[in-house]
Structure formats: C-alpha cells, structure tokens
Design an enzyme around this catalytic site. Structure first.
Site, PDB file in Angstrom:
ATOM      1  CB  SER A 181      -0.857  -0.128   1.213  1.00  0.00           C
ATOM      2  OG  SER A 181      -0.359   0.202   2.336  1.00  0.00           O
ATOM      3  CG  HIS A 218      -1.719   3.870   4.860  1.00  0.00           C
ATOM      4  ND1 HIS A 218      -2.903   3.380   5.012  1.00  0.00           N
ATOM      5  CD2 HIS A 218      -0.948   2.879   4.227  1.00  0.00           C
ATOM      6  CE1 HIS A 218      -3.116   2.335   4.389  1.00  0.00           C
ATOM      7  NE2 HIS A 218      -2.031   1.875   3.854  1.00  0.00           N
ATOM      8  CG  ASP A 245      -5.834   4.648   4.987  1.00  0.00           C
ATOM      9  OD1 ASP A 245      -5.983   4.347   4.147  1.00  0.00           O
ATOM     10  OD2 ASP A 245      -4.862   4.937   5.891  1.00  0.00           O
TER      11      ASP A 245
END
Length: 175
Positions: A51, A91, A118
């Site tokens: 990701s 992230h 997210d």
C-alpha cells in the site's frame, strides 16, 4: 546434536543455557532501550503490504520515533494502531483537523498506492483517527530486511528449521 549434548556434563549444559538466556535478555534490553529513546512502543516495524509503494515495499524495515509533544504534519508517514486491530498500519497523513476546544489533533491517512483514503479501515462512521493512535513517525528504513520476519510468519516451520540450523552451527563450531 543429541550425542553432543550427552557428552556434556551438567555444568557445560548449564553454561550453554545461561548463554542463551543472556542473549535473549540482551535483545529485550536493547528493544526496551530503543523504545524509551524513540518514545514509541515499537521502534521498528516491517511493511507487510504494497500500500505504500513506491515509498516502501513489502519487507522494508521502518525505523520509528515519536518525540514528546511532536505534532504530526501533513505528508508525515506514520504508523498507527487502531483499537481492536492487532497489526499496525503504515500510511501517509493527507489531512489534519485540530479541535481547539479539546486541543486534540485528528488525522486522515492514505496509502500512497491506494486510490482512496483510509476511512474504510477506521471504525464504522469514524472520519478521523486520533493522535493517540499514532505509534510513531517513520524516520528511516532498511530495504527488504523485514522479509525474514514475513517468511517466518508465512511459513511457521521455517522458525524451527532456522533454530535447528543455528543449534547445529553452534555445536559444530563450538570447539
């Protein structure tokens, strides 16, 4: 290997056991020392998914720190742990919301390789994560070193194979 153990007297076996205990205790002390220095419960984490590509690839080892009273900024790459989830997420922060009444900082995150933010990962109807969910900010990384951890988790029998090889190596090269 067992024949070698049988040839050892009790004192030699106890010495080997104490050596192993010393190694494990040293590793734990180093981990705890790093945790205190970096002000984070986990000073290193392994990237488990794609990701965050191209910034980080699966298997990269991330070095974290979270200095006291350090605010999170947009574009910081953070590791956060959501309540009820065991595995932390790595992230990038894409938006911030500071609540002046509670002096809380709220974050919206997104993986660089993901098409959307997210909010689908957060709890139902949760639009932001709290600053308290952040384990640490990424300060550096070592490429692919974490693949050892991923392989050990994906193939549990590899742990025993590695331990067996290490034990044989120690016994053979002990003399």
């Amino acid at each position: 290997m067992f024949a070698e153990l049988r040839r050892m007297n009790v004192r030699q076996v106890a010495f080997q056991v104490l050596n192993i205990i010393t190694i494990v205790a040293s590793a734990l002390m180093i981990w705890k020392g790093l945790s205190v220095l970096t002000n984070t419960e986990s000073p290193i984490v392994v990237v488990l998914s794609e990701s965050m590509e191209p910034a980080f690839t699966r298997g990269d080892l991330l070095l974290l720190a979270m200095p006291k009273d350090d605010l999170v900024n947009v574009n910081d790459i953070c590791v956060f742990k959501l309540p009820g989830r065991e595995i932390p997420i790595v992230h990038r922060v894409i938006k911030l919301h500071d609540d002046a009444t509670t002096s809380q900082q709220y974050l919206l995150t997104k993986g660089d390789n993901n098409s959307g933010d997210d909010r689908g990962l957060y709890d139902r109807r949760q639009m932001w994560i709290h600053r308290e969910h952040v384990v640490g900010k990424v300060k550096g990384f070592v490429p692919y070193v974490g693949m050892v951890t991923i392989i050990m988790n994906d193939y549990p029998w590899m742990k025993f194979a590695l331990l067996s090889v290490l034990a044989l190596f120690v016994l053979v090269h002990r003399e």
